[in-house]
Every structure is written in C-alpha cells, then in structure tokens.
Design an enzyme around this catalytic site. Structure first.
Site, PDB file in Angstrom:
ATOM      1  N   GLY A   1      39.609  -3.296 -10.352  1.00 37.64           N
ATOM      2  CA  GLY A   1      41.076  -3.191 -10.464  1.00 37.64           C
ATOM      3  C   GLY A   1      41.520  -1.730 -10.566  1.00 37.64           C
ATOM      4  CG  ASP A   2      40.230   0.247 -13.822  1.00 37.75           C
ATOM      5  OD1 ASP A   2      41.248  -0.419 -14.096  1.00 37.75           O
ATOM      6  OD2 ASP A   2      39.188   0.210 -14.503  1.00 37.75           O
TER       7      ASP A   2
HETATM    8  N1  LIG Z   1      34.453 -10.691  -5.375  1.00 35.28           N
HETATM    9  C1  LIG Z   1      35.113  -9.734  -4.714  1.00 35.28           C
HETATM   10  N2  LIG Z   1      34.960  -9.606  -3.365  1.00 35.28           N
HETATM   11  C2  LIG Z   1      35.640  -8.676  -2.676  1.00 35.28           C
HETATM   12  N3  LIG Z   1      36.501  -7.815  -3.246  1.00 35.28           N
HETATM   13  C3  LIG Z   1      36.705  -7.887  -4.581  1.00 35.28           C
HETATM   14  C4  LIG Z   1      36.006  -8.840  -5.390  1.00 35.28           C
HETATM   15  N4  LIG Z   1      36.409  -8.667  -6.685  1.00 35.28           N
HETATM   16  C5  LIG Z   1      37.299  -7.648  -6.667  1.00 35.28           C
HETATM   17  N5  LIG Z   1      37.492  -7.186  -5.418  1.00 35.28           N
HETATM   18  C6  LIG Z   1      38.429  -6.141  -4.962  1.00 35.28           C
HETATM   19  O1  LIG Z   1      38.963  -5.449  -6.075  1.00 35.28           O
HETATM   20  C7  LIG Z   1      40.373  -5.708  -6.209  1.00 35.28           C
HETATM   21  C8  LIG Z   1      40.727  -5.835  -7.671  1.00 35.28           C
HETATM   22  O2  LIG Z   1      39.983  -6.899  -8.224  1.00 35.28           O
HETATM   23  P1  LIG Z   1      40.469  -7.792  -9.444  1.00 35.28           P
HETATM   24  O3  LIG Z   1      39.233  -8.452  -9.978  1.00 35.28           O
HETATM   25  O4  LIG Z   1      41.578  -8.676  -9.019  1.00 35.28           O
HETATM   26  O5  LIG Z   1      41.043  -6.698 -10.469  1.00 35.28           O
HETATM   27  P2  LIG Z   1      40.946  -6.634 -12.074  1.00 35.28           P
HETATM   28  O6  LIG Z   1      39.599  -5.971 -12.339  1.00 35.28           O
HETATM   29  O7  LIG Z   1      42.084  -5.765 -12.466  1.00 35.28           O
HETATM   30  O8  LIG Z   1      41.030  -8.046 -12.574  1.00 35.28           O
HETATM   31  C9  LIG Z   1      40.627  -6.954  -5.374  1.00 35.28           C
HETATM   32  O9  LIG Z   1      41.963  -7.030  -4.910  1.00 35.28           O
HETATM   33  C10 LIG Z   1      39.624  -6.769  -4.227  1.00 35.28           C
HETATM   34  O10 LIG Z   1      40.077  -5.845  -3.265  1.00 35.28           O
HETATM   35  O1  LIG Z   2      37.674  -4.131 -14.321  1.00 37.91           O
HETATM   36  P1  LIG Z   2      38.948  -3.391 -14.582  1.00 37.91           P
HETATM   37  O2  LIG Z   2      40.081  -4.265 -14.996  1.00 37.91           O
HETATM   38  O3  LIG Z   2      39.318  -2.475 -13.463  1.00 37.91           O
HETATM   39  O4  LIG Z   2      38.712  -2.426 -15.793  1.00 37.91           O
HETATM   40  C1  LIG Z   2      37.463  -2.104 -16.271  1.00 37.91           C
HETATM   41  C2  LIG Z   2      37.608  -1.189 -17.421  1.00 37.91           C
HETATM   42  O5  LIG Z   2      38.430  -1.823 -18.331  1.00 37.91           O
HETATM   43  C3  LIG Z   2      37.690  -2.107 -19.485  1.00 37.91           C
HETATM   44  O6  LIG Z   2      37.141  -3.408 -19.336  1.00 37.91           O
HETATM   45  C4  LIG Z   2      38.558  -1.975 -20.678  1.00 37.91           C
HETATM   46  O7  LIG Z   2      39.659  -2.839 -20.535  1.00 37.91           O
HETATM   47  P2  LIG Z   2      40.717  -2.877 -21.706  1.00 37.91           P
HETATM   48  O8  LIG Z   2      41.202  -1.473 -21.911  1.00 37.91           O
HETATM   49  O9  LIG Z   2      41.796  -3.796 -21.164  1.00 37.91           O
HETATM   50  O10 LIG Z   2      39.993  -3.412 -22.922  1.00 37.91           O
HETATM   51  C5  LIG Z   2      36.574  -1.073 -19.518  1.00 37.91           C
HETATM   52  O11 LIG Z   2      35.511  -1.452 -20.301  1.00 37.91           O
HETATM   53  C6  LIG Z   2      36.279  -0.905 -18.077  1.00 37.91           C
HETATM   54  O12 LIG Z   2      35.841   0.381 -17.806  1.00 37.91           O
END
Ligand SMILES: Nc1ncnc2c1ncn2[C@@H]1O[C@H](COP(=O)(O)OP(=O)(O)O)[C@@H](O)[C@H]1O
Ligand SMILES: O=P(O)(O)OC[C@H]1O[C@](O)(COP(=O)(O)O)[C@@H](O)[C@@H]1O
Length: 303
Positions: A249-250
């Site tokens: 996500g980041d």
């Molecule tokens: N299983 C996956 N396969 C392909 N792309 C992924 C997958 N998981 C995450 N991503 C990529 O990373 C982006 C952010 O993932 P997401 O898991 O929704 O964010 P967060 O970590 O904030 O929950 C997705 O929109 C996609 O582009």
């Molecule tokens: O997978 P995401 O949502 O991009 O964020 C991962 C980062 O967020 C964290 O999970 C921390 O999240 P929080 O600040 O919401 O507790 C870190 O440990 C990690 O580096």
C-alpha cells in the site's frame, strides 16, 4: 520537496513459519528485518523511483536508532524527533495465513509534538506532505488534523493514508489524496463492498466529505481512483507470486506521487501506483526499480 511523516516507525520482523500452531514452540524457516512504518516505506520507494524526500516522525531507543541509521545508510534524509522509550517491532508472520502483530509505540509528550510541528515550518508552497500510518497509543486521534491546520497557510499537497477517525478527522481539510484499502472503505461506512462499482460509490462519498482524490487499493484485485475531476480510473493488478505484501500500500502511494508529479495526469499516476504496489507484493523487500518498470509495461486501464 516531499516530506513523509511516520509518527510510529517500526522495525518489521518478517518471518515464515511452516504450519504455525498456537501453544507450542514454532521455528522460523525464513526471517528478515526491514526499517518500516508507512511514511518511511513511502520515502524508501520514492528514493527507488529517483525522488528525494525527508522522513519525519518520532523515534525512540535502540530500535529507533537502528531505524534512523539504517535509513541514512541507504541515503535517505531523515529529521526525526527523539523521544523516550522504544520504537516498536512489528511481527509479520507468513504461514498458512498472514498474521501481523503491530506494536503501540512509545509515549509522546506535548513538547515533542511541538518539536515535530516546528519541523513543518520548512515546508513551502508546492511541497508534498505524506501523513501515513497509525499513531502511538498515547497520541490523540486528531493529530493529523492538527498537522493539516498547522500548514494550512501554505499551498501544500497533503496525502493521508490512515484508518478510522485518524482519516475521517482530516477530510474537512481537503487532503489532496487519501488511500484506504477496500476493507477500510467498507469499515468506514459499515457496509459490505462486493465489487469495483461499490468501491466507486463509497469513494465518491469520501469526496463529498472533503477528499479531493480517492485511491482505493484492492490487493490482488488492483485499484480504483476517483479523481478531483470526477473521472473514475480502474486498474487490474498484474498476476505474480506474492512474496511479501508488507508495504504494498505504501509503495502504491509512492508510485502515485511519483507518477503525478512527473505527468500531472491521474491515469498515469494510477498505473504507476499499481505497478509499484504489485512490484513490492512480488518482492521479499520493497520494490526495486527494475521490477516496477517491468510491471508498468503490463498495466492498462480497465474499460
Ligand atoms: N496479491 C497481490 N497481487 C498483485 N498485486 C498486489 C497484491 N497485493 C497487493 N498488490 C498491489 O499493491 C497495491 C496495494 O495493496 P493493498 O494490499 O490493497 O494495500 P494495503 O497494504 O494498504 O492494504 C494493490 O492495489 C496492488 O497493486
Ligand atoms: O502494508 P502497508 O499497509 O503498506 O504498510 C506496511 C507498514 O505498515 C505497518 O504495518 C504499520 O502499520 P500501522 O502504522 O497502521 O500500525 C508497518 O509495520 C509496515 O511497515
């Protein structure tokens, strides 16, 4: 200049355990440590993409020192406020399922909040400020809102990636971009979200509440962007082997910022965001430039 704020940095201890069971001794079969926290991950990936940023936030104790030194050794600029206690260690365990235990972080005093706000006096018109991640348990959940108020006389593009009240309290200050995932979006409105059409409906609601651009990530299902011109853009995620989705996500936020500042085009920014998020999901660590560029070639906007 881009500034990222991580109020609760972490060492991410990412382990793989075969057939994890509670109540017995389990042993890892793979382990890695990364210097993380959401804003820090954004700074790291921006660096990979060739963009400078300054990582702000609070660090504490030997874990905080390791985070600061580790980031600086990679060439990242940091300007943290040091506080007492320990920066957290977040455990991310891959077994049959993925399990995360995120710490609560150190106590933060008012004077230390003031010290952090003071660092924002450096911001200038046109800068980007990323407020990302949870906050130490000791802090009030209007802190992001206070930061937005503090910089409101400047024309700064603010990105907020946070959950619940921490995010909702910010909307009235019109953040440039927010990035909930589909689960967070469903939780905000206490609804079930079944498909991308539902995502668009609730993303638009967040816009009416104040957000300018709403990017909703959906892990392996890609992402939806409702932009400030009311245009909807949708991407599918590339297919691949997920190695470690921590920071995906980041990475998506970093990719969006990079794509937007290079082109001022939301569609391009979304493609770059999707490629960058997936490149991290398909890597043990955060994405490499080679992986991002490889995936970017495969991404098209859905009809
Ligand atoms: N299983 C996956 N396969 C392909 N792309 C992924 C997958 N998981 C995450 N991503 C990529 O990373 C982006 C952010 O993932 P997401 O898991 O929704 O964010 P967060 O970590 O904030 O929950 C997705 O929109 C996609 O582009
Ligand atoms: O997978 P995401 O949502 O991009 O964020 C991962 C980062 O967020 C964290 O999970 C921390 O999240 P929080 O600040 O919401 O507790 C870190 O440990 C990690 O580096």
């Amino acid at each position: 200049m881009i500034y990222t704020v991580t109020l609760n940095p972490a060492i991410d201890y990412v382990i793989k355990v075969d057939n994890f069971e509670t109540g017995i001794v389990n042993r890892t079969k793979q382990e890695n440590m990364f210097f993380g926290g959401k804003g820090i991950n954004v700074s790291n990936v921006l660096k990979t993409l060739g963009e400078k940023s300054t990582a702000l936030g609070f660090i504490a104790g030997f874990t905080g020192k390791a985070i600061k030194e580790g980031l600086e050794a990679k060439g990242l600029k940091t300007d943290f406020v040091e506080v007492a206690g320990l920066s957290r260690i977040n455990v991310k365990m891959k077994s049959d399922n993925e399990t995360e235990i995120n710490g609560m972080g150190p106590q933060i005093k008012d004077a230390q909040v003031q010290a952090l706000l003071g660092k924002l006096d450096n911001l200038k018109d046109g800068d980007i400020l990323v407020l990302s991640g949870s906050i130490p348990g000791s802090m009030p959940d209007d802190i992001y809102e206070k930061i937005m108020e503090y910089v409101k006389s400047k024309n700064v593009l603010i990105v907020v990636d946070a959950t619940n009240n921490l995010l909702m309290n910010c909307l009235k200050h019109h953040p440039f971009l927010i990035k909930p995932n589909n689960h967070e979006l469903a939780e905000i409105f206490n609804v079930e979200i079944k498909n991308k059409e539902d995502v668009v409906v609730y993303a638009k609601k967040l816009q009416t509440m104040g957000a300018k651009n709403v990017l909703v990530s959906m892990a392996g299902d890609g992402a939806v962007l409702v932009d400030q011109n009311n245009d909807v853009h949708i991407t599918s995620a590339p297919k691949g082997e997920v190695k470690n989705s921590v920071g995906a996500g980041d990475s998506m936020v970093a990719g969006f910022i990079y794509g937007y500042i290079k082109t001022n085009d939301f569609k391009t920014a979304l493609k770059q965001a999707t490629a960058t998020g997936s490149a991290t999901a398909f890597s043990e660590d955060l994405a490499s430039k080679e992986k991002i560029d490889e995936l970017l070639k495969t991404i098209s906007e859905d009809e």
